[in-house]
Motif scaffolding. Sequence first.
Motif, PDB file in Angstrom:
ATOM      1  N   GLY A  51     -77.487  28.513 -24.397  1.00  0.00           N
ATOM      2  CA  GLY A  51     -77.711  28.762 -25.807  1.00  0.00           C
ATOM      3  C   GLY A  51     -79.131  29.199 -26.069  1.00  0.00           C
ATOM      4  O   GLY A  51     -80.070  28.739 -25.399  1.00  0.00           O
ATOM      5  N   ASN A  52     -79.300  30.081 -27.031  1.00  0.00           N
ATOM      6  CA  ASN A  52     -80.620  30.591 -27.386  1.00  0.00           C
ATOM      7  C   ASN A  52     -80.619  30.914 -28.879  1.00  0.00           C
ATOM      8  O   ASN A  52     -79.676  31.556 -29.365  1.00  0.00           O
ATOM      9  N   PRO A  53     -81.634  30.502 -29.631  1.00  0.00           N
ATOM     10  CA  PRO A  53     -81.628  30.719 -31.083  1.00  0.00           C
ATOM     11  C   PRO A  53     -81.528  32.189 -31.488  1.00  0.00           C
ATOM     12  O   PRO A  53     -80.829  32.524 -32.446  1.00  0.00           O
ATOM     13  N   THR A  54     -82.215  33.077 -30.774  1.00  0.00           N
ATOM     14  CA  THR A  54     -82.171  34.497 -31.117  1.00  0.00           C
ATOM     15  C   THR A  54     -80.786  35.069 -30.872  1.00  0.00           C
ATOM     16  O   THR A  54     -80.225  35.781 -31.714  1.00  0.00           O
ATOM     17  N   ARG A  55     -80.226  34.739 -29.718  1.00  0.00           N
ATOM     18  CA  ARG A  55     -78.884  35.223 -29.393  1.00  0.00           C
ATOM     19  C   ARG A  55     -77.843  34.640 -30.351  1.00  0.00           C
ATOM     20  O   ARG A  55     -76.900  35.333 -30.770  1.00  0.00           O
ATOM     21  N   ASN A  56     -78.013  33.382 -30.708  1.00  0.00           N
ATOM     22  CA  ASN A  56     -77.057  32.756 -31.621  1.00  0.00           C
ATOM     23  C   ASN A  56     -77.117  33.363 -33.019  1.00  0.00           C
ATOM     24  O   ASN A  56     -76.097  33.450 -33.711  1.00  0.00           O
ATOM     25  N   THR A  57     -78.300  33.783 -33.450  1.00  0.00           N
ATOM     26  CA  THR A  57     -78.414  34.442 -34.760  1.00  0.00           C
ATOM     27  C   THR A  57     -77.613  35.734 -34.774  1.00  0.00           C
ATOM     28  O   THR A  57     -76.905  36.044 -35.738  1.00  0.00           O
TER      29      THR A  57
END
Length: 389
Positions: A51-57
């Motif tokens: 999981g990664n915040p940028t990818r999840n956005t």
Amino acid sequence: MSDQKLATVAVRTGIDSDTQYNAVVPPLYLTSTYSFPQLGEVPTYDYSRSGNPTRNTLADALSTLEGGAGGVVTNCGTAAMNLLVSALLGPDDLIVAPHDCYGGTYRLFDTRAKKGDFKVCFVDQTDPQALADAFAQQPKLVWVETPSNPLLRIVDIAELCAAAHQAGALVAVDNTFLSPILQQPLALGADFVVHSTTKYINGHSDVLGGVLIAKTEAHAETLAWWANCIGATGAPFDAYLTLRGLRTLAPRMRMHEENSAKILAYLQQQPLVGTIYHPSQPEHPGHDIALKQQKGFGAMLSFEINGSMAQLETFVRELKCFSLAESLGGTESLICHPSSMTHRAMSDEAQAEAGLKTTLLRLSVGLEDPDDLIADLAQAFALAAKEAV
């Protein structure tokens, strides 16, 4: 699904979400790993493959645009396809796919089937009897590509999904050619939607990516687990660039379509142009279906050269505003010779079965001034006409 308009979702997702420094544009998280608060306490993010915040956005934005319950951003469109079949299919399961699909899709399904990973049946999905015969084999998954690449054939998504579900199959739709701005397969009954985000969603031909979006939370969770398991997730920086491209998706699609309509009108008057493949034409077999399930006809079109291969080669060679290249959906205009480029992984027999001729050319119409594009086509046609037949 958000009650905001699609253009607003594309622009606003992630904006003003930074709680540390109040940055308007969400920050890029390039870290590969994250600290645990303490032993035994698992944080929201632990490792960027998972999981990664940028990818999840980006995943949240695309899932919202498609009306899905969740999605996985992958490192390319092929990875999204591979993720789906890896998560859903076993050796005894059958996937029904279109015989005229993108060459990379054909290669993936055909090669993995020959390895024994699953079974595949390639059929003409515009043929009701061929579909009925395929569904009688009780497939686990039906793969749909509409408009198809490169012949822009159209299938009725709602009708096909109803028949597939009755046969006990799930349905995945490749929506790359239209983007969620012009078509939303989940609302028409599909279970999954796939994009090569390399194309219109990013829109600048400078990053690879894909996304697989599920209609239900259960399927979304399964895909996320498998994406982490097989390492299919995309890189944060690629997601950041794709988010930047996504914010202009709606106005880009409008201009792509406007330019494409002008190119189409020009091509219809050219003696060296044979059959044109574009669903906006009333004589196109899928025209009425496209009117029903699409919000526009898109910017991809294909046509056959009504002449010799020497004339085709001269025409392509002399173009200045259309780059000879694979891919599509960027700001720049591209021309492709499918049989020797995007679909060269298919045998001659498979290409012939799909109706893909060596005289076929595919255009991805970009955002240049349409007058310049038409002038470029005109000078290339003029030189090709002088070529000996």
